[in-house]
Design a protein around this motif. Structure first.
Motif, PDB file in Angstrom:
ATOM      1  N   SER A 164       0.944  -0.879  -0.289  1.00 31.74           N
ATOM      2  CA  SER A 164      -0.620  -0.040   0.457  1.00 31.74           C
ATOM      3  C   SER A 164       1.277   0.903  -0.107  1.00 31.74           C
ATOM      4  O   SER A 164       0.140   2.697  -0.719  1.00 31.74           O
ATOM      5  CB  SER A 164      -1.133   0.173   1.484  1.00 31.74           C
ATOM      6  OG  SER A 164      -1.820  -1.306   0.989  1.00 31.74           O
ATOM      7  N   LEU A 210       3.029   0.930  -3.802  1.00 33.64           N
ATOM      8  CA  LEU A 210       1.615   1.662  -5.398  1.00 33.64           C
ATOM      9  C   LEU A 210       0.824   2.840  -4.815  1.00 33.64           C
ATOM     10  O   LEU A 210       0.041   2.857  -3.775  1.00 33.64           O
ATOM     11  CB  LEU A 210       0.988   0.248  -5.110  1.00 33.64           C
ATOM     12  CG  LEU A 210       2.943  -0.743  -5.371  1.00 33.64           C
ATOM     13  CD1 LEU A 210       1.034  -1.948  -5.890  1.00 33.64           C
ATOM     14  CD2 LEU A 210       2.873  -0.457  -6.672  1.00 33.64           C
ATOM     15  N   ARG A 211       0.546   3.350  -6.288  1.00 31.96           N
ATOM     16  CA  ARG A 211      -0.298   4.340  -6.540  1.00 31.96           C
ATOM     17  C   ARG A 211      -1.655   3.138  -7.163  1.00 31.96           C
ATOM     18  O   ARG A 211      -1.377   2.175  -7.160  1.00 31.96           O
ATOM     19  CB  ARG A 211       0.315   5.240  -7.611  1.00 31.96           C
ATOM     20  CG  ARG A 211       1.382   6.079  -7.116  1.00 31.96           C
ATOM     21  CD  ARG A 211       1.638   6.929  -8.118  1.00 31.96           C
ATOM     22  NE  ARG A 211       0.162   7.967  -8.065  1.00 31.96           N
ATOM     23  CZ  ARG A 211       0.873   8.564  -9.154  1.00 31.96           C
ATOM     24  NH1 ARG A 211       1.573   8.973 -10.220  1.00 31.96           N
ATOM     25  NH2 ARG A 211      -0.741   9.295 -10.001  1.00 31.96           N
ATOM     26  N   PRO A 212      -3.008   3.834  -6.098  1.00 30.92           N
ATOM     27  CA  PRO A 212      -3.977   3.087  -7.239  1.00 30.92           C
ATOM     28  C   PRO A 212      -3.835   2.209  -8.586  1.00 30.92           C
ATOM     29  O   PRO A 212      -4.491   1.543  -8.416  1.00 30.92           O
ATOM     30  CB  PRO A 212      -5.535   4.567  -7.668  1.00 30.92           C
ATOM     31  CG  PRO A 212      -4.519   5.494  -6.004  1.00 30.92           C
ATOM     32  CD  PRO A 212      -3.004   5.773  -6.441  1.00 30.92           C
ATOM     33  N   HIS A 213      -3.169   2.221  -9.580  1.00 27.61           N
ATOM     34  CA  HIS A 213      -3.407   2.102 -10.900  1.00 27.61           C
ATOM     35  C   HIS A 213      -1.908   1.361 -10.947  1.00 27.61           C
ATOM     36  O   HIS A 213      -2.475   0.596 -12.129  1.00 27.61           O
ATOM     37  CB  HIS A 213      -3.474   3.012 -11.908  1.00 27.61           C
ATOM     38  CG  HIS A 213      -2.040   4.078 -11.799  1.00 27.61           C
ATOM     39  ND1 HIS A 213      -1.957   5.024 -10.899  1.00 27.61           N
ATOM     40  CD2 HIS A 213      -1.082   3.977 -12.601  1.00 27.61           C
ATOM     41  CE1 HIS A 213      -0.461   5.093 -10.993  1.00 27.61           C
ATOM     42  NE2 HIS A 213      -0.385   4.616 -12.049  1.00 27.61           N
ATOM     43  N   GLN A 214      -1.813   0.685  -9.701  1.00 25.72           N
ATOM     44  CA  GLN A 214      -0.647  -0.020 -10.197  1.00 25.72           C
ATOM     45  C   GLN A 214      -0.525  -1.295  -9.338  1.00 25.72           C
ATOM     46  O   GLN A 214      -1.216  -1.253  -9.091  1.00 25.72           O
ATOM     47  CB  GLN A 214       0.965   0.757  -9.599  1.00 25.72           C
ATOM     48  CG  GLN A 214       0.594   1.971 -10.515  1.00 25.72           C
ATOM     49  CD  GLN A 214       2.524   2.470  -9.637  1.00 25.72           C
ATOM     50  OE1 GLN A 214       2.637   2.410  -8.489  1.00 25.72           O
ATOM     51  NE2 GLN A 214       3.028   3.535 -10.645  1.00 25.72           N
ATOM     52  N   ALA A 215       0.676  -1.900  -9.965  1.00 25.53           N
ATOM     53  CA  ALA A 215       0.187  -3.636  -9.624  1.00 25.53           C
ATOM     54  C   ALA A 215       1.682  -4.384  -9.245  1.00 25.53           C
ATOM     55  O   ALA A 215       2.535  -3.490  -9.482  1.00 25.53           O
ATOM     56  CB  ALA A 215      -0.046  -4.242 -10.980  1.00 25.53           C
ATOM     57  N   ILE A 265      -4.093  -8.681  -0.773  1.00 28.57           N
ATOM     58  CA  ILE A 265      -3.774  -7.243  -1.796  1.00 28.57           C
ATOM     59  C   ILE A 265      -4.657  -6.357  -2.591  1.00 28.57           C
ATOM     60  O   ILE A 265      -4.736  -5.134  -3.351  1.00 28.57           O
ATOM     61  CB  ILE A 265      -2.580  -7.608  -2.141  1.00 28.57           C
ATOM     62  CG1 ILE A 265      -1.269  -7.949  -1.467  1.00 28.57           C
ATOM     63  CG2 ILE A 265      -1.809  -6.571  -3.573  1.00 28.57           C
ATOM     64  CD1 ILE A 265      -1.241  -7.027  -0.113  1.00 28.57           C
ATOM     65  N   GLU A 266      -5.548  -7.718  -3.391  1.00 30.25           N
ATOM     66  CA  GLU A 266      -5.881  -7.145  -4.245  1.00 30.25           C
ATOM     67  C   GLU A 266      -7.490  -6.622  -3.682  1.00 30.25           C
ATOM     68  O   GLU A 266      -8.503  -5.199  -3.923  1.00 30.25           O
ATOM     69  CB  GLU A 266      -6.705  -8.590  -5.221  1.00 30.25           C
ATOM     70  CG  GLU A 266      -5.790  -8.921  -5.931  1.00 30.25           C
ATOM     71  CD  GLU A 266      -5.827  -9.663  -7.384  1.00 30.25           C
ATOM     72  OE1 GLU A 266      -6.831 -10.453  -7.324  1.00 30.25           O
ATOM     73  OE2 GLU A 266      -5.144  -9.880  -7.759  1.00 30.25           O
ATOM     74  N   HIS A 326      -5.166  -3.398  -5.421  1.00 35.72           N
ATOM     75  CA  HIS A 326      -4.183  -3.684  -6.061  1.00 35.72           C
ATOM     76  C   HIS A 326      -3.925  -5.029  -6.719  1.00 35.72           C
ATOM     77  O   HIS A 326      -4.064  -6.390  -6.102  1.00 35.72           O
ATOM     78  CB  HIS A 326      -2.817  -3.049  -4.916  1.00 35.72           C
ATOM     79  CG  HIS A 326      -2.572  -1.714  -4.785  1.00 35.72           C
ATOM     80  ND1 HIS A 326      -2.387  -0.949  -5.838  1.00 35.72           N
ATOM     81  CD2 HIS A 326      -2.747  -1.082  -3.623  1.00 35.72           C
ATOM     82  CE1 HIS A 326      -2.206   0.219  -5.290  1.00 35.72           C
ATOM     83  NE2 HIS A 326      -2.173  -0.309  -4.233  1.00 35.72           N
ATOM     84  N   LYS A 327      -3.597  -4.783  -7.954  1.00 35.30           N
ATOM     85  CA  LYS A 327      -3.435  -6.066  -8.830  1.00 35.30           C
ATOM     86  C   LYS A 327      -1.926  -7.196  -8.513  1.00 35.30           C
ATOM     87  O   LYS A 327      -1.283  -6.535  -7.932  1.00 35.30           O
ATOM     88  CB  LYS A 327      -3.351  -5.921 -10.486  1.00 35.30           C
ATOM     89  CG  LYS A 327      -3.577  -7.164 -10.838  1.00 35.30           C
ATOM     90  CD  LYS A 327      -5.212  -8.113 -10.742  1.00 35.30           C
ATOM     91  CE  LYS A 327      -5.031  -9.188 -11.616  1.00 35.30           C
ATOM     92  NZ  LYS A 327      -6.381  -9.901 -11.730  1.00 35.30           N
ATOM     93  N   PRO A 357      -4.104  -2.939 -14.917  1.00 36.65           N
ATOM     94  CA  PRO A 357      -2.604  -2.212 -14.223  1.00 36.65           C
ATOM     95  C   PRO A 357      -0.979  -2.304 -14.677  1.00 36.65           C
ATOM     96  O   PRO A 357      -0.833  -3.341 -15.223  1.00 36.65           O
ATOM     97  CB  PRO A 357      -2.652  -3.242 -13.496  1.00 36.65           C
ATOM     98  CG  PRO A 357      -4.268  -3.704 -13.181  1.00 36.65           C
ATOM     99  CD  PRO A 357      -4.300  -4.022 -14.998  1.00 36.65           C
TER     100      PRO A 357
END
Length: 234
Positions: free
Chosen positions: A70, A73-78, A95-96, A100-101, A134
């Motif tokens: 958390s 990563l930013r919201p769009h990152q995996a 995590i998902e 986050h993917k 992602p």
């Protein structure tokens, strides 16, 4: 009959319980800011041969994985990891479930390598519609892996170099790190981990402590607001 379970199936090492008893009734600050945690952090920096490291203490492995990822990563990152990775197949999808993917890469032995990471990132950006999926930003390793294999120093160096080249964070889940470092064929040290990763943790829960994981951060960007994320994630 005896089973090869983790040490947390037998409470904790007697020496840990004795230390807890010695400190009963002593008034200390909370949230890892007491003198005992300060001493532990100093010992970890010493064994890692780096006084600049940021050390924080969390309760268990799932919370630690969630908090570190958390923070990174930013919201769009995996996160990229082996298809057998703990965060991919266990932890109830923690995590998902929180945004986050986790992307699983093929593996035969629980490990991934630098070539796989580079190829996945290349394919991601080669796709003209890459903003619709992602963005890979963090590489997750566990050492030992879920299949009991360990990463050699040369393998870690290769992965670390690829992560630096591609501007990816490298995170090593150390829930079972004590087993890996004690393995006969191991050639990785705490100092190597501190130098080659952005963040790793030293697991206590599964190796005789009553509970607890020590997060070791070398990347100052990750460290900057880490205590905010710790609090937010429980």
């Amino acid at each position: 009959m005896r089973y090869f379970h983790n040490d947390y199936n037998e409470a904790c090492h007697p020496a840990v319980m004795l230390k807890i008893q010695e400190n009963l009734g002593k008034q200390m600050d909370g949230y890892g800011e007491d003198v005992v945690c300060e001493k532990a952090a100093a010992m970890i920096r010493k064994v890692c041969d780096d006084d600049s490291l940021f050390v924080h203490f969390l309760v268990g492995g799932t919370q630690t994985n969630l908090t570190v990822i958390s923070a990174a990563l930013r919201p769009h990152q995996a996160a990229l990891g082996a298809q057998t990775a703990h965060i991919h197949v266990h932890e109830t999808g923690a995590i998902e479930a929180t945004g986050h993917k986790v992307i699983g890469l093929p593996t035969m032995d629980g490990k991934i390598n630098g070539a796989q990471i580079r190829e996945y990132v290349r394919m991601h950006y080669a796709d003209t519609a890459h903003e619709h999926v992602p963005q890979p930003k963090l590489v997750y390793l566990s050492n030992p892996t879920e299949l009991g294999t360990i990463y050699s120093l040369s393998e870690l160096k290769e992965i670390s170099a690829v992560c630096k080249e591609l501007n990816l964070y490298l995170f090593v889940d150390g829930a079972r790190l004590g087993y890996g470092l004690a393995a006969k064929e191991n050639d990785v040290t705490f100092a190597d981990l501190a130098q080659l990763t952005d963040v790793f943790y030293i697991g206590g829960t599964k190796v005789g402590a009553l509970f607890g994981e020590a997060v070791v951060i070398s990347n100052k960007t990750l460290a900057e607001d880490f205590r905010y994320i710790m609090k937010q994630r429980g």
